[in-house]
Enzyme design. Structure first.
Site, PDB file in Angstrom:
ATOM      1  N   GLU A 131      62.719  38.422  57.447  1.00 38.32           N
ATOM      2  CA  GLU A 131      61.990  39.367  56.759  1.00 38.32           C
ATOM      3  C   GLU A 131      61.632  40.518  57.590  1.00 38.32           C
TER       4      GLU A 131
ATOM      5  N   ARG B 126      63.444  29.557  59.407  1.00 41.45           N
ATOM      6  CA  ARG B 126      63.766  30.666  58.367  1.00 41.45           C
ATOM      7  C   ARG B 126      64.710  31.480  58.605  1.00 41.45           C
TER       8      ARG B 126
ATOM      9  N   GLN C   7      49.646  40.781  41.841  1.00 45.59           N
ATOM     10  CA  GLN C   7      48.824  41.599  41.758  1.00 45.59           C
ATOM     11  C   GLN C   7      47.414  40.890  42.625  1.00 45.59           C
TER      12      GLN C   7
ATOM     13  N   HIS D 180      60.976  43.499  55.210  1.00 48.97           N
ATOM     14  CA  HIS D 180      59.774  44.141  54.247  1.00 48.97           C
ATOM     15  C   HIS D 180      60.202  45.725  54.231  1.00 48.97           C
TER      16      HIS D 180
ATOM     17  N   TYR E  74      60.579  40.377  60.844  1.00 47.92           N
ATOM     18  CA  TYR E  74      59.651  40.032  62.252  1.00 47.92           C
ATOM     19  C   TYR E  74      60.388  39.927  63.345  1.00 47.92           C
TER      20      TYR E  74
HETATM   21  P1  FAD Z   1      43.319  42.678  25.257  1.00 38.80           P
HETATM   22  O1  FAD Z   1      44.638  42.005  25.641  1.00 38.80           O
HETATM   23  O2  FAD Z   1      43.124  44.039  24.464  1.00 38.80           O
HETATM   24  O3  FAD Z   1      42.951  41.732  23.809  1.00 38.80           O
HETATM   25  C1  FAD Z   1      41.888  41.906  22.792  1.00 38.80           C
HETATM   26  C2  FAD Z   1      42.026  40.832  21.644  1.00 38.80           C
HETATM   27  O4  FAD Z   1      40.865  41.065  20.574  1.00 38.80           O
HETATM   28  C3  FAD Z   1      43.353  41.491  20.678  1.00 38.80           C
HETATM   29  O5  FAD Z   1      44.148  40.336  20.553  1.00 38.80           O
HETATM   30  C4  FAD Z   1      42.549  41.934  19.589  1.00 38.80           C
HETATM   31  O6  FAD Z   1      43.478  41.498  18.524  1.00 38.80           O
HETATM   32  C5  FAD Z   1      41.315  41.107  19.570  1.00 38.80           C
HETATM   33  N1  FAD Z   1      40.470  41.625  18.572  1.00 38.80           N
HETATM   34  C6  FAD Z   1      39.869  42.875  18.774  1.00 38.80           C
HETATM   35  N2  FAD Z   1      38.712  42.950  17.767  1.00 38.80           N
HETATM   36  C7  FAD Z   1      38.645  41.678  17.109  1.00 38.80           C
HETATM   37  C8  FAD Z   1      37.859  41.266  16.281  1.00 38.80           C
HETATM   38  N3  FAD Z   1      36.846  41.990  15.681  1.00 38.80           N
HETATM   39  N4  FAD Z   1      37.874  40.085  15.602  1.00 38.80           N
HETATM   40  C9  FAD Z   1      39.174  39.179  15.913  1.00 38.80           C
HETATM   41  N5  FAD Z   1      39.810  39.655  17.236  1.00 38.80           N
HETATM   42  C10 FAD Z   1      39.655  40.993  17.362  1.00 38.80           C
HETATM   43  N6  FAD Z   1      47.954  44.060  33.067  1.00 38.80           N
HETATM   44  C11 FAD Z   1      48.287  43.478  34.055  1.00 38.80           C
HETATM   45  O7  FAD Z   1      47.431  42.983  34.910  1.00 38.80           O
HETATM   46  N7  FAD Z   1      49.436  43.603  34.706  1.00 38.80           N
HETATM   47  C12 FAD Z   1      50.347  44.125  34.043  1.00 38.80           C
HETATM   48  O8  FAD Z   1      51.676  44.161  34.432  1.00 38.80           O
HETATM   49  C13 FAD Z   1      49.997  44.694  32.604  1.00 38.80           C
HETATM   50  N8  FAD Z   1      51.308  45.205  31.823  1.00 38.80           N
HETATM   51  C14 FAD Z   1      50.940  45.929  30.657  1.00 38.80           C
HETATM   52  C15 FAD Z   1      52.012  46.553  30.106  1.00 38.80           C
HETATM   53  C16 FAD Z   1      51.441  46.919  28.880  1.00 38.80           C
HETATM   54  C17 FAD Z   1      52.622  47.527  27.799  1.00 38.80           C
HETATM   55  C18 FAD Z   1      50.241  46.960  28.327  1.00 38.80           C
HETATM   56  C19 FAD Z   1      49.877  47.510  26.982  1.00 38.80           C
HETATM   57  C20 FAD Z   1      49.273  46.286  29.116  1.00 38.80           C
HETATM   58  C21 FAD Z   1      49.519  45.832  30.424  1.00 38.80           C
HETATM   59  N9  FAD Z   1      48.652  45.220  31.360  1.00 38.80           N
HETATM   60  C22 FAD Z   1      48.843  44.579  32.374  1.00 38.80           C
HETATM   61  C23 FAD Z   1      47.045  45.126  30.756  1.00 38.80           C
HETATM   62  C24 FAD Z   1      46.478  44.038  30.225  1.00 38.80           C
HETATM   63  O9  FAD Z   1      47.387  43.424  29.167  1.00 38.80           O
HETATM   64  C25 FAD Z   1      45.162  44.041  29.854  1.00 38.80           C
HETATM   65  O10 FAD Z   1      44.312  44.453  30.996  1.00 38.80           O
HETATM   66  C26 FAD Z   1      44.685  42.726  29.111  1.00 38.80           C
HETATM   67  O11 FAD Z   1      45.439  42.241  28.266  1.00 38.80           O
HETATM   68  C27 FAD Z   1      42.974  42.987  28.744  1.00 38.80           C
HETATM   69  O12 FAD Z   1      42.738  41.861  28.354  1.00 38.80           O
HETATM   70  P2  FAD Z   1      41.550  41.632  27.144  1.00 38.80           P
HETATM   71  O13 FAD Z   1      41.447  40.264  27.017  1.00 38.80           O
HETATM   72  O14 FAD Z   1      40.469  42.094  27.757  1.00 38.80           O
HETATM   73  O15 FAD Z   1      41.944  42.505  25.959  1.00 38.80           O
HETATM   74  P1  NAP Z   2      45.527  54.299  33.250  1.00 34.34           P
HETATM   75  O1  NAP Z   2      46.023  53.713  34.359  1.00 34.34           O
HETATM   76  O2  NAP Z   2      44.100  54.607  33.404  1.00 34.34           O
HETATM   77  O3  NAP Z   2      46.328  55.657  32.983  1.00 34.34           O
HETATM   78  C1  NAP Z   2      46.005  56.614  32.130  1.00 34.34           C
HETATM   79  C2  NAP Z   2      47.032  57.863  32.360  1.00 34.34           C
HETATM   80  O4  NAP Z   2      46.653  58.894  31.343  1.00 34.34           O
HETATM   81  C3  NAP Z   2      46.588  58.609  33.694  1.00 34.34           C
HETATM   82  O5  NAP Z   2      47.953  59.051  33.988  1.00 34.34           O
HETATM   83  C4  NAP Z   2      45.862  59.703  33.047  1.00 34.34           C
HETATM   84  O6  NAP Z   2      46.382  60.566  34.229  1.00 34.34           O
HETATM   85  C5  NAP Z   2      46.267  60.243  31.927  1.00 34.34           C
HETATM   86  N1  NAP Z   2      44.977  60.652  30.934  1.00 34.34           N
HETATM   87  C6  NAP Z   2      43.725  60.090  31.006  1.00 34.34           C
HETATM   88  N2  NAP Z   2      43.078  60.750  30.058  1.00 34.34           N
HETATM   89  C7  NAP Z   2      43.900  61.722  29.595  1.00 34.34           C
HETATM   90  C8  NAP Z   2      43.530  62.648  28.396  1.00 34.34           C
HETATM   91  N3  NAP Z   2      42.423  62.862  27.912  1.00 34.34           N
HETATM   92  N4  NAP Z   2      44.533  63.269  28.051  1.00 34.34           N
HETATM   93  C9  NAP Z   2      45.971  63.127  28.722  1.00 34.34           C
HETATM   94  N5  NAP Z   2      46.225  62.273  29.738  1.00 34.34           N
HETATM   95  C10 NAP Z   2      45.065  61.469  30.012  1.00 34.34           C
HETATM   96  O7  NAP Z   2      45.621  53.572  31.999  1.00 34.34           O
HETATM   97  P2  NAP Z   2      46.887  52.751  31.151  1.00 34.34           P
HETATM   98  O8  NAP Z   2      48.256  53.349  31.843  1.00 34.34           O
HETATM   99  O9  NAP Z   2      46.804  53.009  29.795  1.00 34.34           O
HETATM  100  O10 NAP Z   2      46.924  51.566  31.444  1.00 34.34           O
HETATM  101  C11 NAP Z   2      45.635  50.757  31.155  1.00 34.34           C
HETATM  102  C12 NAP Z   2      45.406  49.435  32.121  1.00 34.34           C
HETATM  103  O11 NAP Z   2      46.316  48.726  31.998  1.00 34.34           O
HETATM  104  C13 NAP Z   2      45.322  49.966  33.488  1.00 34.34           C
HETATM  105  O12 NAP Z   2      44.154  50.051  33.969  1.00 34.34           O
HETATM  106  C14 NAP Z   2      46.332  49.256  34.141  1.00 34.34           C
HETATM  107  O13 NAP Z   2      45.790  48.899  35.521  1.00 34.34           O
HETATM  108  C15 NAP Z   2      46.820  48.334  33.295  1.00 34.34           C
HETATM  109  N6  NAP Z   2      48.165  48.084  33.213  1.00 34.34           N
HETATM  110  C16 NAP Z   2      48.711  47.427  34.761  1.00 34.34           C
HETATM  111  C17 NAP Z   2      49.919  47.334  34.683  1.00 34.34           C
HETATM  112  C18 NAP Z   2      50.694  46.949  35.972  1.00 34.34           C
HETATM  113  O14 NAP Z   2      51.975  46.662  36.228  1.00 34.34           O
HETATM  114  N7  NAP Z   2      49.779  46.313  36.871  1.00 34.34           N
HETATM  115  C19 NAP Z   2      50.763  47.916  33.845  1.00 34.34           C
HETATM  116  C20 NAP Z   2      50.543  48.529  32.447  1.00 34.34           C
HETATM  117  C21 NAP Z   2      48.893  48.629  32.683  1.00 34.34           C
HETATM  118  P3  NAP Z   2      45.848  62.246  34.374  1.00 34.34           P
HETATM  119  O15 NAP Z   2      44.355  62.440  33.759  1.00 34.34           O
HETATM  120  O16 NAP Z   2      46.179  62.856  35.413  1.00 34.34           O
HETATM  121  O17 NAP Z   2      46.815  62.869  33.002  1.00 34.34           O
HETATM  122 FE1  SF4 Z   3      50.720  36.149  42.810  1.00 33.49          FE
HETATM  123 FE2  SF4 Z   3      49.535  34.656  40.751  1.00 33.49          FE
HETATM  124 FE3  SF4 Z   3      50.876  37.086  40.112  1.00 33.49          FE
HETATM  125 FE4  SF4 Z   3      52.035  34.707  41.004  1.00 33.49          FE
HETATM  126  S1  SF4 Z   3      51.028  35.205  39.079  1.00 33.49           S
HETATM  127  S2  SF4 Z   3      52.716  36.863  41.645  1.00 33.49           S
HETATM  128  S3  SF4 Z   3      50.759  33.926  42.411  1.00 33.49           S
HETATM  129  S4  SF4 Z   3      49.164  36.782  41.438  1.00 33.49           S
END
Ligand code: FAD
Ligand code: NAP
Ligand code: SF4
Length: 672
Positions: free
Chosen positions: A165, A215, A340, A253, A167
């Protein structure tokens, strides 16, 4: 027995291991302070109880110069031993075995006392190391030996000598970092003397009944590393020097090829270990992106290795081995390789945990214990927050109803799982499906919860986990049917043209860009294609295993846009953001900052970039402009006087991710 190779005992001479599972070294942040060793002992004990054959601690330095960071964990003095004894005793009481990793950080040390073979700064640390004198090299070897002896006295079953890695040891071996002219530098034979002497003198000092794992860097993935012939020669010499096991190291790394992130194919580097099989007699361990029993079994059955190493998968599920042994792999809480809560935390000097298992490294603090009084609880929303909360509530003995308006559990994970390189998210959904059923949770899908249904349901408490709504962006033409939201693309699968502008460059903007440039199937499920795209030489004919990267032609022309000034993706996760940026660069995505969105028409998207007007000739625009909390139901219930808890995106949408959602859901469940 479903996994006969995985659960075949392994006789090391010193000891017979019950299975082929090695819990690889993983820095947790609990190694650095004596006061954290009780927590670390509980963490290891839980994993020993879970049936893993052999564990390795996070890196412990043999000297102050070898620290990873100031005041990092070290074992150099007799009075350091009692804290380590807590770990070894806790593991042995559970019938487990544990080795301590000796890690000298060399030039990766994040402090001004760092040393290296030569005075060459690494590209990933701000400190220039001091070059060790010839006497300093001898003293450093003594430090390793002394540290190993202290480890034996502290009750460890063995040590792992960290030779990969990038080191210190790896720095001696590679011409890239070793420009010495004394007996420890020069040609490959002289450069590899340092690790050989460490292993030889350690074996002499600790006796035959102590495990020494070495390793070995089998693929450096940086210019100026070793060639395959040199690696084989070193492996043979390390065996002769007295190592019991050779573990695999992949990539320094500072390498610019990902080695463990979720978009790396499963077991994507086991073939490297496989090439070394037959060259040495001692057991070889395969590593990197092995997370499920069928993957591990396949490697062992193919004869590519004698053991498999998993670090993060055992953070995610301490009972991984017992579940696999019982043939219940569907119950494994699978590591999705997101980094994460583990590596990202460690790189930010925070205690490691796990996105899918917030109890990891918090075993003494976050407990899911039987509830004092059984309650009827409704959880609305089966996204990560709701699923985690409902299953932990069920585990505690509450009577739980989980309601979601969608036809499947998972919330936004159902969109995430479609992104190329995020296939692992399927596993989290599979895990929760089983977990909810096993915990007796009544899952009601296709039902929208409202004030009336919740009030009439007779619940003692209600948890609102209704997630978010995508933020709308308004500009002239934004109501055109060609301007889409990310849910139009990922949920409704609307057709998208050949040229696309994405508004918003957060996590979802990057993910949607990867989805649009990648033609199915995803490279993550094809090791040969993935290595070709990233420039890894599977024939191992080239030094360091590097060859020119040959990415496939992008499926679409994409512009990724943000309003603010600065590098796109700067706020993506610490240890994985660079991979997303490199992926989009390879797919020739145009990334623009300082963009104002003027209007959309038949010519495309009219923007101003840094004050200059431009027309992006796109067929579609996809809005990925962030999210807002979906709190309407929560507010109605609160106004009606119900006892309500709000978690996940429904609570706070800003900077929401699944780590926070699952953590918040689990912690709430532990208190009701
Ligand atoms: P949500 O996942 O939004 O779930 C809310 C649920 O509530 C939904 O299933 C909806 O149908 C239900 N609901 C809403 N209102 C009602 C109602 N009145 N009655 C019954 N059901 C209802 N996060 C990461 O940490 N790592 C990632 O790599 C990552 N990648 C992502 C990639 C994409 C494309 C997207 C869209 C998101 C990603 N995220 C990632 C973000 C992550 O998925 C969200 O932060 C997470 O799902 C939030 O969880 P939550 O339970 O708060 O809400
Ligand atoms: P986000 O990370 O907050 O990004 C939103 C983007 O939209 C930013 O680039 C912002 O930049 C732009 N934006 C915000 N308001 C705007 C407006 N009014 N008009 C135009 N542009 C605007 O949110 P997200 O991409 O929707 O993701 C949602 C959450 O899911 C995030 O908190 C993220 O951490 C999580 N997530 C995580 C992963 C992961 O790999 N860990 C992957 C997907 C999602 P500017 O304001 O500069 O334009
Ligand atoms: Fe790390 Fe848990 Fe994500 Fe696996 S699932 S990479 S152990 S945070």
């Amino acid at each position: 027995m479903k996994y006969p190779n995985l659960f075949a005992p392994l006789d090391l001479g010193q000891v017979t291991l019950p299975n082929r599972i090695l819990m690889g070294s993983m820095h947790t942040g609990l190694e650095d302070k004596a006061r954290d060793f009780d927590k670390l002992a509980a963490y290891f004990a839980e994993r020993a109880r879970g049936g893993v054959g052999l564990m390795v601690t996070g890196g412990i330095s043999p000297s102050i110069e070898g620290w990873l960071k100031p005041f990092g964990g070290r074992l150099t003095m007799p009075w350091h031993k009692p804290r380590h004894r807590k770990l070894t005793d806790a593991v042995h009481v559970e019938g487990g075995r544990i080795c301590m990793q000796i890690l000298h950080a060399g030039r990766y040390g994040y402090h001004p006392l760092s040393v290296a073979p030569s005075r060459i700064k690494s590209p990933i640390t701000p400190f220039t190391p001091r070059a060790l004198s010839t006497r300093g090299v001898e003293r450093t070897i003594d430090d390793f030996v002394h540290c190993a002896k202290l480890a034996r006295d502290a009750g460890y079953d063995g040590v792992e000598v960290m030779g990969s890695e990038g080191y210190l040891i790896n720095e001696f071996i590679a011409a890239r970092t070793n420009q010495r002219s004394d007996a420890w530098g020069g040609d490959a034979v002289r450069r590899m003397r340092f690790p050989i002497e460490i292993v030889r003198r350690t074996r002499e000092a600790v006796g035959r009944d102590f495990i020494i794992i070495y390793r070995l860097s089998m693929l450096d993935l940086v210019e100026g590393g070793q060639d395959w012939g040199e690696i084989v020669a070193l492996a043979k010499a390390i065996e002769v020097a007295g190592a019991s096991i050779i573990n695999t190291g992949i990539g320094w790394h500072e390498a610019r090829i990902p080695t463990i992130v979720t978009s790396v194919p499963r077991a994507g580097f086991a073939w490297v270990t496989g090439k070394l099989k037959g060259e040495v007699m001692i057991p070889l361990v395969a590593t990197n992106r092995i997370n499920m029993p069928d993957v591990a079994e396949r490697i062992l059955a193919a004869g590519e290795a004698d053991m498999v190493s998993m670090a993060r998968p055992l953070l995610a599920d301490p009972a991984w081995a017992n579940k696999a042994k019982a043939g219940r792999s569907e119950r494994i809480n699978t590591c999705i390789a997101c980094n994460q809560a583990c590596l990202d935390h460690v790189f930010q000097n925070k205690r490691a945990s796990c996105l899918v298992n917030p109890r990891a490294c918090h075993e003494t603090e976050l407990k899911i214990e039987p509830a004092r009084a059984r309650k009827r609880i409704a959880v609305v929303g089966a996204g990560p927050a709701g699923m985690a909360c409902a299953s932990a509530l069920g585990e505690r003995g509450h009577q739980v109803t989980l309601i979601d308006r969608a036809d499947e559990i998972g919330g936004q994970f159902n969109y995430a799982k479609q992104i190329p390189g995020k296939e692992e998210f399927h596993e989290t959904l599979r895990y929760f499906r089983h977990q909810l059923a096993n915990m007796g949770v009544d899952v009601r899908l296709g039902q929208t919860a409202d004030l009336t249904s919740l009030r009439n349901g007779g619940y003692d408490e209600v948890v609102i986990a209704t997630g978010i709504t995508p933020r709308q962006v308004k500009f002239p033409g934004s109501d055109d049917a060609r301007v889409l939201g990310y849910l139009d693309v990922l949920a409704r699968h609307q057709a998208v043209g050949a040229k696309v502008a994405i508004i918003g460059a957060g996590g979802i903007g990057f993910d949607v860009a990867e989805y649009l440039v990648e033609a199915a199937p995803s490279p993550t499920i094809d090791v040969t294609r993935w290595t070709r795209e990233w420039g890894v030489d599977m024939a191992l004919e080239r030094r360091s295993g590097l060859q020119p990267a040959r990415p496939e032609v992008p499926a679409r022309q994409v512009w990724l846009l943000q309003r603010s000034e600065g590098r796109l993706g700067a706020r993506l996760n610490k240890t994985t953001g660079w991979v997303h940026r490199a992926t989009l660069k390879a797919k020739r995505v145009t990334m623009l900052d300082k963009v104002s969105y003027e209007h959309f028409d038949d010519q495309g998207l009219h923007v101003t970039v840094d004050g200059k007007p431009q027309i992006l000739p796109v067929d579609n625009v996809v809005l990925c402009a962030g999210q807002e909390p979906n709190r309407r139901l929560a507010d109605e219930l609160i106004a009606a006087g119900l006892t309500v808890h709000v978690i996940g995106g429904a609570d706070v949408a800003a900077e929401l991710d699944a780590k926070r959602a699952i953590n918040q859901g689990t912690r709430l469940a532990s208190t009701i």
